[in-house]
Design an enzyme around this catalytic site. Sequence first.
Site, mmCIF file in Angstrom:
data_model
loop_
_atom_site.group_PDB
_atom_site.id
_atom_site.type_symbol
_atom_site.label_atom_id
_atom_site.label_comp_id
_atom_site.label_asym_id
_atom_site.label_seq_id
_atom_site.Cartn_x
_atom_site.Cartn_y
_atom_site.Cartn_z
ATOM 1 N N LYS A 52 0.836 -1.208 0.000
ATOM 2 C CA LYS A 52 0.000 0.000 0.000
ATOM 3 C C LYS A 52 0.870 1.257 0.000
ATOM 4 O O LYS A 52 0.572 2.246 -0.679
ATOM 5 C CB LYS A 52 -0.946 -0.009 1.211
ATOM 6 C CG LYS A 52 -2.058 -1.060 1.060
ATOM 7 C CD LYS A 52 -2.820 -1.348 2.345
ATOM 8 C CE LYS A 52 -3.730 -2.556 2.146
ATOM 9 N NZ LYS A 52 -4.400 -3.033 3.339
ATOM 10 N N GLN A 96 -4.451 -2.136 9.731
ATOM 11 C CA GLN A 96 -4.370 -3.418 9.029
ATOM 12 C C GLN A 96 -4.939 -4.544 9.898
ATOM 13 O O GLN A 96 -4.566 -4.699 11.061
ATOM 14 C CB GLN A 96 -2.900 -3.706 8.673
ATOM 15 C CG GLN A 96 -2.688 -4.949 7.852
ATOM 16 C CD GLN A 96 -3.282 -4.843 6.442
ATOM 17 O OE1 GLN A 96 -3.113 -3.829 5.764
ATOM 18 N NE2 GLN A 96 -3.983 -5.873 6.009
ATOM 19 N N ASP A 119 -11.208 2.557 4.196
ATOM 20 C CA ASP A 119 -11.655 1.168 3.992
ATOM 21 C C ASP A 119 -13.182 1.103 3.882
ATOM 22 O O ASP A 119 -13.737 0.120 3.401
ATOM 23 C CB ASP A 119 -11.226 0.288 5.183
ATOM 24 C CG ASP A 119 -9.906 -0.437 4.917
ATOM 25 O OD1 ASP A 119 -9.516 -0.554 3.737
ATOM 26 O OD2 ASP A 119 -9.279 -0.897 5.894
#
Length: 297
Positions: A52, A96, A119
């Site tokens: 990422k 994460q 997200d």
Amino acid sequence: MTRIIDGNAVASEIRDDLGDAIETLADAGSRPGLATVLMGDDPASQTYVSMKQRDCEEVGIEPHHVDVPGDAAPETLYETIDDLNENPDVHGYLVQAPVPDHVEYREVIRRIDPLKDVDGFHPENVGRLVAGDARFRPCTPHGVQKLLEAADVDTEGADITIVGRSDIVGKPLANLLIQKADDGNATVTVCHSRTDDLGEKTRSADVVVAAVGVPELLDGSMIGEDAVVIDVGVNRVDADTEKGYELVGDVDFESAKARASAITPVPGGVGPMTRAMLLYNTVKAASLQTGIDVDLP
Ligand SMILES: NC(=O)c1ccc[n+]([C@@H]2O[C@H](COP(=O)([O-])OP(=O)(O)OC[C@H]3O[C@@H](n4cnc5c(N)ncnc54)[C@H](OP(=O)(O)O)[C@@H]3O)[C@@H](O)[C@H]2O)c1
């Protein structure tokens, strides 16, 4: 001839198209910033986080990263989240998953500023999505929608069977595909581990999306003639390769390809789209927070 839907190519176009928006924001003094938070040292998570970071660098988004020791108290992670909520250089961030067992993931998600929740997992953003007013579409479902669009698959009136009802893929995708919208208007069936006669539900679908996590669960006998197959699954299976494993999807590619009109490969299908849509959401977050209008692909 079955069409192979090339996720790398579609993702690369989206990343290129984001370039102008990123430069507009940067020229106005607000280069988009994305932070990743990693609690613990799980090797797979470390790999995802560094991918990422690299994606950000490639498109001109400013990457930030915070490591939190795996044995730290939940409050340490919460402090990191509070700091990121206040940091004007960070327009979006994610924690994460998975977090260590002593941390309640739902509580973590609830603490994220919904405007920075790239997200799309915060309850406010989930609610908006269900209500047909999505702010951030979760990256994988959004990537699936973009793949269908790029492959000229009209979802309007289509029978779409999704195998998997997770909070990050199956559920949000089902909610997106039933919206009264150009990229929705589908009739959606959602299957899971308690579904009776899975094959009957997948065989009758115009589009099958597999998000299960079971290697090659769906074979050609479960795919209708000329259906479109989107394989979200990424599974490591032992193989005689340098690494000792290979990646396979939730669909048996060869037998499904023999029945389908179009199919995504693994790797190179949904995976690159998920990564591209995270960049998309970061740019959108920066635009929302700064009030600077940009064109999004
Ligand atoms: N390419 C990408 O970018 C990307 C992104 C996210 C995930 N993935 C991959 O996609 C897969 C799914 O991920 P996830 O996070 O959604 O998984 P998950 O949270 O484990 O959910 C799996 C779903 O599959 C259902 N299921 C399990 N076994 C089944 C069976 N035999 N028949 C029918 N349904 C079954 C489960 O049913 P129950 O609800 O009844 O347990 C559950 O709803 C994994 O391989 C993951 O690595 C890829």
